[in-house]
Write a protein that holds these residues in place. Structure first.
Motif, PDB file in Angstrom:
ATOM      1  N   TYR A  69      13.202  54.265  11.012  1.00  0.00           N
ATOM      2  CA  TYR A  69      12.539  53.167  10.313  1.00  0.00           C
ATOM      3  C   TYR A  69      12.877  53.203   8.827  1.00  0.00           C
ATOM      4  O   TYR A  69      12.929  54.275   8.217  1.00  0.00           O
ATOM      5  N   PRO A  70      13.080  52.044   8.210  1.00  0.00           N
ATOM      6  CA  PRO A  70      13.056  51.982   6.735  1.00  0.00           C
ATOM      7  C   PRO A  70      11.615  51.942   6.247  1.00  0.00           C
ATOM      8  O   PRO A  70      10.662  51.941   7.032  1.00  0.00           O
ATOM      9  N   LYS A 105      13.940  50.718  17.254  1.00  0.00           N
ATOM     10  CA  LYS A 105      12.681  51.045  17.922  1.00  0.00           C
ATOM     11  C   LYS A 105      12.248  52.485  17.701  1.00  0.00           C
ATOM     12  O   LYS A 105      11.087  52.817  17.909  1.00  0.00           O
ATOM     13  N   ASP A 106      13.157  53.330  17.264  1.00  0.00           N
ATOM     14  CA  ASP A 106      12.843  54.730  17.008  1.00  0.00           C
ATOM     15  C   ASP A 106      12.210  54.863  15.632  1.00  0.00           C
ATOM     16  O   ASP A 106      12.840  54.512  14.624  1.00  0.00           O
ATOM     17  N   PRO A 120      15.781  45.177  10.733  1.00  0.00           N
ATOM     18  CA  PRO A 120      15.379  46.449  11.343  1.00  0.00           C
ATOM     19  C   PRO A 120      14.293  46.297  12.403  1.00  0.00           C
ATOM     20  O   PRO A 120      14.211  47.118  13.322  1.00  0.00           O
ATOM     21  N   LEU A 121      13.467  45.271  12.290  1.00  0.00           N
ATOM     22  CA  LEU A 121      12.391  45.085  13.259  1.00  0.00           C
ATOM     23  C   LEU A 121      12.934  44.842  14.660  1.00  0.00           C
ATOM     24  O   LEU A 121      12.392  45.363  15.650  1.00  0.00           O
ATOM     25  N   THR A 128      22.422  49.151  19.110  1.00  0.00           N
ATOM     26  CA  THR A 128      21.026  48.952  18.741  1.00  0.00           C
ATOM     27  C   THR A 128      20.300  50.303  18.728  1.00  0.00           C
ATOM     28  O   THR A 128      20.698  51.267  19.388  1.00  0.00           O
ATOM     29  N   ASN A 129      19.228  50.351  17.959  1.00  0.00           N
ATOM     30  CA  ASN A 129      18.433  51.562  17.779  1.00  0.00           C
ATOM     31  C   ASN A 129      19.240  52.680  17.116  1.00  0.00           C
ATOM     32  O   ASN A 129      18.975  53.867  17.323  1.00  0.00           O
TER      33      ASN A 129
END
Length: 317
Positions: free
Chosen positions: A259-260, A254-255, A249-250, A172-173
């Protein structure tokens, strides 16, 4: 007395039969208040189509017009008409330079997810669809049932189990949390299965094998060019799905650096909606317009392949 002369009666000449006249086609009667061959339901379909086109184009027109306004112009002018201050190019420059150019970072992240995720999903769908369509093996019907069942399951229902599984693996992340789930496209696999069944003749494969070609060479040199329309169709579907992916992605990332575009624009929108936040709503609108430009360009460039792919198998030779 002499014998009377006998006269032979000549047969009457046969009358030539004239060919029967062709049947007269009955011309349709003109309906009152309309053309002769136009059903009334076509008017209803035309009206419904016009409503659908209007429903699609009005938000796009609002987006294009709003992207030409400043932050103050958005609040002080009519939504579907231009403002006196034309700030389109200034908004584009501000979008790419705001917050140290983070929009460019989000754009590159989205391209990474699309190239690896959608490209890999298309390649796996082509391989799987070709194998399921042209090879007979035990359990083929079971695989078909699994694929149909996977098409019926929405992706959001699998997001939480996927998050729990990836959190156990420590992924994750990271970008792999978005790329790996994007590699699976049940609808693309099913579409390539159906397309390969009709697009590749069995005689062509047998001729390639008789000439000494192996299975890998037969696939890449003989069958893959025939699968080009279906491949482009699957690529467009998976590309749009990955480009617009928001929920996965949500919960995975978290970084903000990973993000897209969907999450990045959402963070800007939350920032503009917060009391005391920086007014960047005009950048959200301009960024949204820039986000759909690559998708529109892809559809326009690959339109002819997509149309031929959807029409394949509809006409029997």
């Amino acid at each position: 007395m002499g014998t009377p002369a006998t006269t032979t009666a000549r047969p009457a000449p046969a009358r030539r039969s004239r060919p029967a006249p062709p049947p007269r086609l009955r011309t349709p009667r003109r309906r009152r208040g309309g053309s002769p061959a136009r059903p009334r339901r076509s008017v209803l379909l035309t009206a419904l189509s016009a409503l659908v086109v209007l429903y699609t184009l009005v938000p796009l027109a609002w987006l294009v017009i709003s992207a030409t306004k400043t932050q103050s112009g958005l609040a002080g002018s009519f939504g579907l008409w231009f403002d006196g201050d034309f700030a389109f190019f200034g908004n584009i420059a501000d979008t790419f330079t705001y917050d140290d150019g983070v929009f460019t970072r989000w754009l590159l992240n989205t391209l990474l997810y699309v190239v690896l995720g959608a490209g890999g999903a298309t390649f796996l769908a082509v391989l799987g669809g070709y194998a399921l369509a042209k090879f007979d093996f035990p359990g083929r019907r079971g695989v078909f049932a699994v694929v149909i069942g996977a098409v019926a399951v929405p992706g959001t229902a699998l997001a939480v189990p996927t998050f729990l599984m990836f959190s156990e693996m420590g992924l994750t992340n990271t970008p792999w949390a978005v790329i790996i789930p994007s590699l699976i496209s049940p609808f693309g696999l099913y579409l390539m299965w159906v397309f390969a069944t009709e697009a590749i003749p069995a005689e062509l494969m047998e001729a390639a094998r008789v000439d000494g070609a192996g299975e890998i060479r037969t696939f890449f040199q003989v069958c893959l060019p025939l699968l080009a329309p279906g491949t482009v169709t699957v690529l467009l579907f998976t590309m749009v799905q990955t480009w617009n992916n928001y929920f996965l992605p949500l919960i995975m990332i978290k970084d903000p650096d990973w993000y897209p575009l969907t999450l990045g624009l959402k963070s800007w929108n939350d920032q503009a909606s917060t009391a005391g936040g920086e007014p960047v709503f005009h950048l959200v609108i301009t960024g949204s317009l820039l986000t759909i430009v690559p998708l529109v360009a892809a559809f326009l460039l690959l339109q002819r392949f997509w149309q031929s792919g959807l029409a394949a198998g509809s006409v029997k030779q």
